[in-house]
Design an enzyme around this catalytic site. Structure first.
Site, short mmCIF file in Angstrom:
data_model
loop_
_atom_site.label_atom_id
_atom_site.label_comp_id
_atom_site.label_asym_id
_atom_site.label_seq_id
_atom_site.Cartn_x
_atom_site.Cartn_y
_atom_site.Cartn_z
N GLN A 33 0.86 -1.19 0.00
CA GLN A 33 0.00 0.00 0.00
C GLN A 33 0.89 1.24 0.00
O GLN A 33 0.84 2.07 0.90
CB GLN A 33 -0.93 -0.02 1.21
CG GLN A 33 -1.84 -1.24 1.27
CD GLN A 33 -2.69 -1.27 2.52
OE1 GLN A 33 -3.27 -0.27 2.92
NE2 GLN A 33 -2.76 -2.42 3.17
N ASP A 68 5.35 -9.77 -13.24
CA ASP A 68 4.66 -8.55 -13.66
C ASP A 68 5.71 -7.50 -13.99
O ASP A 68 6.91 -7.70 -13.76
CB ASP A 68 3.69 -8.04 -12.57
CG ASP A 68 4.37 -7.83 -11.22
OD1 ASP A 68 5.49 -7.29 -11.19
OD2 ASP A 68 3.79 -8.23 -10.21
N LYS A 79 -0.18 -9.10 -16.51
CA LYS A 79 -1.37 -9.63 -15.84
C LYS A 79 -2.28 -8.49 -15.43
O LYS A 79 -1.88 -7.33 -15.35
CB LYS A 79 -0.97 -10.46 -14.62
CG LYS A 79 -0.28 -9.66 -13.51
CD LYS A 79 0.29 -10.56 -12.44
CE LYS A 79 0.99 -9.76 -11.34
NZ LYS A 79 1.66 -10.59 -10.36
#
EC number: 2.7.6.1
Length: 316
Positions: free
Chosen positions: A99, A171, A194
């Site tokens: 986050q 990724d 992805k």
């Protein structure tokens, strides 16, 4: 030789790692009492003097992450009030790091909030390994030693002499790490594209690079539920790849992750002991210890020197 003023204490998240660090340094693990009141509130008492000492607190933000986070805060406060000269925190796995930015309106940047709280309570230095986003270092207004397990993992892979390998980034965010590992192993690398329909879910849409007939080595910073890794493995197999090696620094292994990683197309899952694993974990798991690296970094911090000497690849 470590400084005579060095004191190392462990929180409850990974005392085995803390003991290993102390063994590498040739010092005794400090005595600290950690307990809970009936209400669940945390109690900390250092059972030896730490006045004018350089205190290092070892705590990973593993499950239960909030419990371990608050426990570390209380330990920092206790050390400050006991007149420690410096309070340094060794957080092998820095939780809330996923986050680190707002990807939707009205979301928190929790990685910054955690940094602010640690600094406000009294941490004077942070040592951590393979942050999910390296830019998190800039969230702190105190020194951050950002270590990496890449050399440790690449050294192990070189010993295995894997035939026809290809490094795979699951990724675009891991592409830089995959490139570094590919350079160390003198191998090509590929990138998976992805999309994420929800947290801990991923759907592979494209693969950039030819994996057919090659042995993929997937490199990640962490493995949480294992769902993304399984999707990546199956996506590679569909494109003609051989069975897969999976590498990650932090083995969160939430929920049924260990069961998912017993996938027939996964040859080995290589992780570190940044997070304590349960006894009797799957035989496919190979754990490498980061304790020697953390011990040497601790020695450099207390005695002086350059942290970059720990790494073969200087672009950490």
């Amino acid at each position: 030789m470590p400084s005579s003023k060095l004191r190392i204490f462990s929180g409850s998240s990974n005392p085995k790692l803390a003991a290993h660090i102390c063994s590498e340094l040739g010092v005794a693990l400090g005595n600290v009492k950690l307990s809970r009141f009936q209400s669940g509130e945390i109690y900390v008492n250092f059972e030896e003097t730490i006045r004018n000492c350089d205190v290092f607190l070892v705590q990973s933000f593993s499950h239960p992450v909030n419990e371990h986070f608050v426990e570390l805060l209380v330990m920092i406060d206790a050390a400050k009030r006991a007149s420690a000269r410096t309070v340094n925190i060794i957080v092998p796995y820095y939780g809330y790091a996923r986050q680190e930015r707002k990807s939707a309106p009205r979301e928190p940047i929790s990685a910054k909030m955690v940094a602010d709280v640690l600094t406000t309570v009294g941490a004077g230095r942070v040592m951590t390994i393979d942050l999910h986003a390296p830019a998190i270092q800039g969230f702190f207004n105190i020194p951050v030693d950002h270590l990496t397990a890449l050399d440790l993992i690449s050294g192990y892979l070189k010993e295995k002499e894997i035939a026809n390998p290809i490094i795979v980034s699951p990724d675009a965010g891991r592409a830089s790490t995959a490139e570094k590992l590919a350079n160390q192993l003198d191998s090509p690398f590929a990138i998976m594209i992805k999309k994420r329909p929800a947290h801990n879910e991923a759907v592979i849409t494209h693969v950039i690079g030819d994996v057919k007939g090659r042995t993929p080595i997937i490199i990640e910073d962490l493995i949480d539920t294992g769902s993304t890794i399984v999707n990546v493995v199956e996506g590679l197999k569909e494109r003609g790849a051989e069975d897969v090696f999976v590498c990650a620094t932090h083995p969160l292994f939430s929920g049924e992750a260990l069961q998912k990683l017993r996938h027939p197309s996964i040859r080995e899952v290589i992780v570190t002991d940044s997070i304590a694993l349960p006894e009797g974990h799957s035989g496919v798991i190979r754990v490498l210890s980061v304790a020697p690296m953390l011990a040497e970094a601790t020695r450099i911090i207390t005695n002086g020197g350059s942290i970059s000497t720990l790494f073969k690849y200087k672009g950490v």
